[in-house]
Motif scaffolding. Structure first.
Motif, PDB file in Angstrom:
ATOM      1  N   ALA A 110       0.826  -1.200   0.000  1.00 59.20           N
ATOM      2  CA  ALA A 110       0.000   0.000   0.000  1.00 59.20           C
ATOM      3  C   ALA A 110       0.865   1.257   0.000  1.00 59.20           C
ATOM      4  CB  ALA A 110      -0.922   0.000   1.217  1.00 59.20           C
ATOM      5  N   PHE A 111       1.918   1.266   0.795  1.00 61.85           N
ATOM      6  CA  PHE A 111       2.819   2.419   0.875  1.00 61.85           C
ATOM      7  C   PHE A 111       3.450   2.686  -0.484  1.00 61.85           C
ATOM      8  CE2 PHE A 111       7.028   4.275   1.795  1.00 61.85           C
ATOM      9  CZ  PHE A 111       6.646   5.398   2.512  1.00 61.85           C
TER      10      PHE A 111
ATOM     11  N   GLY B 129       0.946   4.015  -2.977  1.00 60.44           N
ATOM     12  CA  GLY B 129       0.649   5.413  -2.691  1.00 60.44           C
ATOM     13  C   GLY B 129       1.740   6.342  -3.202  1.00 60.44           C
TER      14      GLY B 129
ATOM     15  N   PHE C 203       3.481  10.948   4.488  1.00 59.42           N
ATOM     16  CA  PHE C 203       4.308   9.830   4.035  1.00 59.42           C
ATOM     17  C   PHE C 203       5.480   9.601   4.989  1.00 59.42           C
ATOM     18  CE2 PHE C 203       2.329  10.121  -0.257  1.00 59.42           C
ATOM     19  CZ  PHE C 203       2.070   8.771  -0.429  1.00 59.42           C
TER      20      PHE C 203
ATOM     21  N   ALA D 121      -1.896   2.191   6.270  1.00 54.82           N
ATOM     22  CA  ALA D 121      -1.308   2.429   4.954  1.00 54.82           C
ATOM     23  C   ALA D 121      -2.331   2.210   3.850  1.00 54.82           C
ATOM     24  CB  ALA D 121      -0.099   1.521   4.743  1.00 54.82           C
ATOM     25  N   GLY D 122      -3.155   1.185   3.996  1.00 58.72           N
ATOM     26  CA  GLY D 122      -4.174   0.916   2.988  1.00 58.72           C
ATOM     27  C   GLY D 122      -5.242   1.980   2.934  1.00 58.72           C
TER      28      GLY D 122
ATOM     29  N   ARG E 268      -4.837   5.354   4.184  1.00 59.19           N
ATOM     30  CA  ARG E 268      -4.284   6.663   3.862  1.00 59.19           C
ATOM     31  C   ARG E 268      -3.804   6.760   2.426  1.00 59.19           C
ATOM     32  NH1 ARG E 268      -0.527   9.579   8.183  1.00 59.19           N
ATOM     33  NH2 ARG E 268      -0.257   7.632   9.343  1.00 59.19           N
ATOM     34  N   LEU E 269      -3.618   5.627   1.795  1.00 59.56           N
ATOM     35  CA  LEU E 269      -3.307   5.648   0.364  1.00 59.56           C
ATOM     36  C   LEU E 269      -4.305   6.535  -0.373  1.00 59.56           C
ATOM     37  CD1 LEU E 269      -2.666   2.454  -1.797  1.00 59.56           C
ATOM     38  CD2 LEU E 269      -4.014   4.331  -2.649  1.00 59.56           C
TER      39      LEU E 269
ATOM     40  N   ALA F  52      -3.614  10.071  -2.114  1.00 60.02           N
ATOM     41  CA  ALA F  52      -3.617   9.977  -3.573  1.00 60.02           C
ATOM     42  C   ALA F  52      -4.782  10.727  -4.200  1.00 60.02           C
ATOM     43  CB  ALA F  52      -3.643   8.518  -4.006  1.00 60.02           C
TER      44      ALA F  52
ATOM     45  N   ALA G 246      -7.721   7.768  -7.257  1.00 60.52           N
ATOM     46  CA  ALA G 246      -7.202   6.469  -6.826  1.00 60.52           C
ATOM     47  C   ALA G 246      -8.302   5.466  -6.541  1.00 60.52           C
ATOM     48  CB  ALA G 246      -6.331   6.644  -5.573  1.00 60.52           C
TER      49      ALA G 246
ATOM     50  N   LEU H 256      -6.673  -0.468  -6.309  1.00 58.65           N
ATOM     51  CA  LEU H 256      -5.869  -0.063  -5.158  1.00 58.65           C
ATOM     52  C   LEU H 256      -6.556  -0.354  -3.829  1.00 58.65           C
ATOM     53  CD1 LEU H 256      -4.408   3.324  -6.471  1.00 58.65           C
ATOM     54  CD2 LEU H 256      -3.288   1.086  -6.345  1.00 58.65           C
TER      55      LEU H 256
ATOM     56  N   TRP I   9      -6.190  -2.411   1.335  1.00 60.81           N
ATOM     57  CA  TRP I   9      -6.936  -2.278   2.582  1.00 60.81           C
ATOM     58  C   TRP I   9      -7.838  -3.487   2.797  1.00 60.81           C
ATOM     59  CZ3 TRP I   9     -11.953  -2.382   4.209  1.00 60.81           C
ATOM     60  CH2 TRP I   9     -12.172  -2.026   5.542  1.00 60.81           C
TER      61      TRP I   9
END
Length: 417
Positions: free
Chosen positions: A272-273, A276, A305, A359-360, A362-363, A367, A371, A378, A382
């Protein structure tokens, strides 16, 4: 037990599954080689990961390549012909694959779990036979869990009649069973008026085994985590490995299982990071108030990030640290060493759970709306993380950790810690 396990098992097990090993796997020689091979495979697996998830396309070809690489045999001990890599390497290999495809990262989890049960509780003949099967490219699935009841009583039975041993029952969450050559199955047998638990290695092609691909969770879609039904399935004594007794003493079955789960979540967070980062660099538009030309120059995005990166690095460090504790406990298992390994792994799981979910999520925050387009897939990071992190509740990790340090309470010994 004076039997020729190799011939007895092959003769009695019947024909192998329809999807027999496509080739003899390569032999991994070192920890470094295992990680390098995983990185190469992950690059290939990532190419169609979103497509497999969207179309629920079962990864038969990818699994064949995964096994052919030699990675499914990396925990076979050196004395039995394997590389016997350390626990940190097993975790890194798992995280590397999971970052590319969460389902492919999880499918071998119970394969490695069964190998640890075998290492701890199996006879020398059983180890020799089943390790050889793995080195030849055969896969283990699992039939451990049961649903439909509020208690944790296992209802799948191992019994004996005039013809020998048989299994009857139904399992769910059977990750990997669909793809397996052998299905390690948790059963109970009545002995001297009490139930005793065993792990039975059941041939996938045995009469009476029915696998239903009925897993419809919104994440980890192609793990094959559906149902297995056993109707009078005949099994041999040589396939029955003690299970309950392995938890009546201090062993590393639980910590080893859990560090793999931590690694799966760590991989989801990495995936995920990285997704992103790519999207913000290449496609996102900056927010008007940032007064910059590129989204990657937005100071608030940069800070977000930075926060994710710091916590991801912390999770990686905890997983590596946990691996050292598990290795130490495997080398000298006792009440204290196994408890310390369990707590170290619980600490890692607490952090990998939260970073994979964050991370999943906040992607998309970083983005932007573009996204969310379905064709990008994507959201799978998550969904996969949310699904997998429900395996066992993180709130009980914190309880075990706190109770250990505050009250010197040893954690419970079971496969879910």
């Amino acid at each position: 037990m004076n039997v020729d396990i190799s011939s007895a098992l092959l003769e009695r097990g019947g024909e192998p599954p329809a999807r027999a090993p496509q080739q003899t796997p390569a032999r991994i020689a070192s920890d470094a080689q295992a990680i390098a091979v995983a990185q190469r495979l992950a690059h290939d697996f990532a190419q169609d990961a979103a497509l497999r998830d969207r179309e629920r396309r079962l990864p038969w070809d990818e699994l064949d390549a995964f096994v052919a690489s030699g990675l499914w045999a990396i925990t076979v001990p050196r004395e039995f012909g394997g590389p016997g890599v350390n626990s940190g390497t097993l975790a890194e290999v798992t995280a590397t694959i999971a970052a590319a495809d969460g389902s492919l990262g999880q499918i071998p989890q119970n394969h490695f779990y069964a190998l640890e049960v075998l290492r701890v509780g199996g006879s020398e003949e059983q180890k020799r036979f089943f390790y050889d099967r793995v080195l030849a490219g055969e896969r283990f699935g699992n039939a451990l869990a049961e649903i439909g009841h509020k208690d944790f009583v296992r209802r799948t039975r191992l019994s004996r009649d005039a013809q020998g041993w048989r299994i009857d029952g139904r399992k769910f969450y059977c990750t990997g069973a669909l793809y397996a050559h052998w299905i390690p199955t948790l059963v109970v047998s009545e002995e001297a008026g009490r139930d005793v638990t065993y792990l039975v290695f059941v041939p996938r092609a045995a009469d009476g085994v029915t696998i239903t691909d009925d897993w419809d969770g919104f994440g980890q879609r192609v793990t094959g985590s559906g149902s297995v039904q056993f109707d009078g399935v005949r099994v041999e004594q040589e396939w029955i490995v003690p299970f309950q007794t392995s938890f009546e003493r201090a062993t590393t079955i639980g910590p080893l299982a859990q560090i793999i789960h931590a690694a799966i979540d760590l991989g989801q967070a990495r995936g995920a990071f990285d997704a992103g980062l790519r999207f913000v660099r290449e496609r996102s538009r900056p927010w008007i108030d940032a007064k910059v030309e590129r989204a990657a120059d937005d100071p608030l995005t940069i800070a977000q990030f930075g926060d994710l990166s710091a916590r991801l690095s912390a999770a990686e460090a905890l997983v590596r640290r946990a691996g050292r504790f598990v290795d130490a406990a495997q080398a000298a298992p006792n009440e204290q060493s196994v408890a310390e390994a369990s707590i170290a792994v619980a600490e890692a799981r607490a952090l990998t759970t939260t970073i994979s979910l964050d991370a999943g999520s906040r992607l998309f925050e970083l983005a932007g709306t573009a996204a969310t387009l379905d064709g990008l897939g994507l959201d799978r990071f998550w969904r996969n993380a949310r699904t997998h992190t429900l395996h066992d509740p993180v709130r009980w990790k914190y309880h075990a950790i706190g109770n250990f340090y505050l009250n010197d309470a040893l954690p419970p010994r079971h496969g879910a810690l």
